[in-house]
Design a protein around this motif. Sequence first.
Motif, short mmCIF file in Angstrom:
data_model
loop_
_atom_site.label_atom_id
_atom_site.label_comp_id
_atom_site.label_asym_id
_atom_site.label_seq_id
_atom_site.Cartn_x
_atom_site.Cartn_y
_atom_site.Cartn_z
N UNK A 16 0.84 -1.22 -0.01
CA UNK A 16 0.03 0.15 -0.09
C UNK A 16 0.76 1.30 -0.06
N UNK A 17 2.04 1.20 0.29
CA UNK A 17 3.17 2.57 0.63
C UNK A 17 3.22 2.72 -0.80
N UNK A 18 3.17 1.81 -1.68
CA UNK A 18 3.44 1.98 -3.32
C UNK A 18 2.23 2.64 -3.94
N UNK A 19 1.22 2.00 -3.75
CA UNK A 19 0.00 2.29 -4.82
C UNK A 19 -0.55 3.64 -3.92
N UNK A 20 -0.31 3.93 -2.58
CA UNK A 20 -0.82 5.36 -2.34
C UNK A 20 -0.11 6.18 -3.05
N UNK A 21 1.13 6.41 -3.14
CA UNK A 21 2.12 7.20 -3.81
C UNK A 21 2.01 7.29 -5.37
N UNK A 22 1.26 6.07 -5.71
CA UNK A 22 1.49 5.74 -7.42
C UNK A 22 2.68 4.89 -7.36
N UNK A 23 2.55 3.87 -8.00
CA UNK A 23 3.52 2.86 -8.04
C UNK A 23 4.65 3.43 -9.01
N UNK A 24 4.11 4.26 -10.06
CA UNK A 24 5.30 4.57 -10.76
C UNK A 24 6.21 5.56 -9.97
N UNK A 25 5.77 6.42 -9.15
CA UNK A 25 6.47 7.41 -8.50
C UNK A 25 7.43 6.48 -7.35
N UNK A 26 6.64 5.76 -6.73
CA UNK A 26 7.24 4.72 -5.68
C UNK A 26 8.57 4.20 -6.42
N UNK A 27 8.47 3.67 -7.53
CA UNK A 27 9.50 3.06 -8.18
C UNK A 27 10.84 4.04 -8.49
N UNK A 28 10.49 5.19 -8.70
CA UNK A 28 11.17 6.33 -9.27
C UNK A 28 11.97 6.74 -7.89
N UNK A 29 11.44 6.68 -6.92
CA UNK A 29 12.09 7.28 -5.60
C UNK A 29 12.66 6.16 -4.64
N UNK A 30 12.76 4.89 -5.34
CA UNK A 30 13.03 3.76 -4.56
C UNK A 30 14.35 3.94 -3.76
N UNK A 31 15.57 4.32 -4.39
CA UNK A 31 16.87 4.54 -3.88
C UNK A 31 16.87 5.61 -2.69
N UNK A 32 16.09 6.66 -3.10
CA UNK A 32 16.02 7.96 -1.80
C UNK A 32 15.16 7.41 -0.69
N UNK A 33 14.52 6.48 -1.04
CA UNK A 33 13.27 6.01 0.11
C UNK A 33 13.91 4.81 0.62
N UNK A 34 15.10 4.16 0.41
CA UNK A 34 15.51 3.07 0.62
C UNK A 34 15.29 2.79 2.25
N UNK A 35 15.74 3.77 2.98
CA UNK A 35 15.81 3.72 4.51
C UNK A 35 14.54 4.43 5.17
N UNK A 36 13.60 4.44 4.45
CA UNK A 36 12.30 5.17 5.15
C UNK A 36 11.04 4.28 5.85
N UNK A 37 10.71 4.62 6.81
CA UNK A 37 9.81 4.09 7.69
C UNK A 37 8.46 4.57 7.27
N UNK A 38 7.43 4.15 6.61
CA UNK A 38 6.14 4.66 5.96
C UNK A 38 5.27 4.53 7.26
N UNK A 39 4.20 5.59 7.27
CA UNK A 39 3.15 5.42 7.90
C UNK A 39 1.88 5.98 7.03
N UNK A 40 0.86 5.47 7.29
CA UNK A 40 -0.45 6.13 6.55
C UNK A 40 -1.51 6.69 7.40
N UNK A 41 -2.50 6.81 6.75
CA UNK A 41 -3.69 7.44 7.93
C UNK A 41 -3.99 6.39 8.95
N UNK A 42 -4.25 5.04 8.42
CA UNK A 42 -4.39 3.96 9.24
C UNK A 42 -3.47 3.69 10.43
N UNK A 43 -2.05 3.80 10.08
CA UNK A 43 -0.98 3.39 11.00
C UNK A 43 -0.94 4.67 11.87
#
Length: 210
Positions: A104-131
């Motif tokens: 869900x962390x990918x499809x909320x951002x948009x899978x294309x955007x998630x893939x493009x930012x993969x290296x920059x976000x490699x060490x990211x801890x994601x939260x969503x509204x639910x979390x």
Amino acid sequence: MSRQKIATKTDPAHTLVIGCGMIAREVLAVKQQFGLNHLDLTCLPAEFHFYPDRIAPAMDKAIGDARAEGYEHIVVGYADCGTGGHLDAVCEKHGVERLAGPHCFAFYQGNDRFMASGDADMLAFYMTDFLCRQFDAFFIRPLGLDRHPELIKDYFGNYEKLIYLAQTDDPELDSVAENAAKLLGLTYEKRATGYGDLTAFLRTANGPRP
């Protein structure tokens, strides 16, 4: 398995979304926003986020049960979500479609955007509204951080930043995410994603809809 249904009995024109409990509120929000009254919703437990090996077997049963109830049109409100392709095998077995992407962390951002930012976000801890709403229940208490805060470094020491993927503009949730970043010793970043690819997926579930 919790059930949130729109129709009082199965309507052959309706599409059943079998989704993760973590996105139930968002599915219903998209449904209401776009008048997708043909969608019914049932959810597998949100705690499967921690037990991805349970997702595929539970989904297999849920789809079988839905077919027995009379649903002809079914879509799966999950990305792969750590199942290692096992969920895809279930979807193929039943001839149903799932949300594209790894989680869900990918499809909320948009899978294309998630893939493009993969290296920059490699060490990211994601939260969503639910979390954000469930931060204590999903992280603090299960990990024992309320009793042993010294464990924070053990659990989160390899992360560099916390990225809050915001589905809504809610200052209270923003505050939870920001405080979580401080607690975990991480740099804070907020991204207003809305519902991302979930919207298009639901609007086109089993063909074009209103």
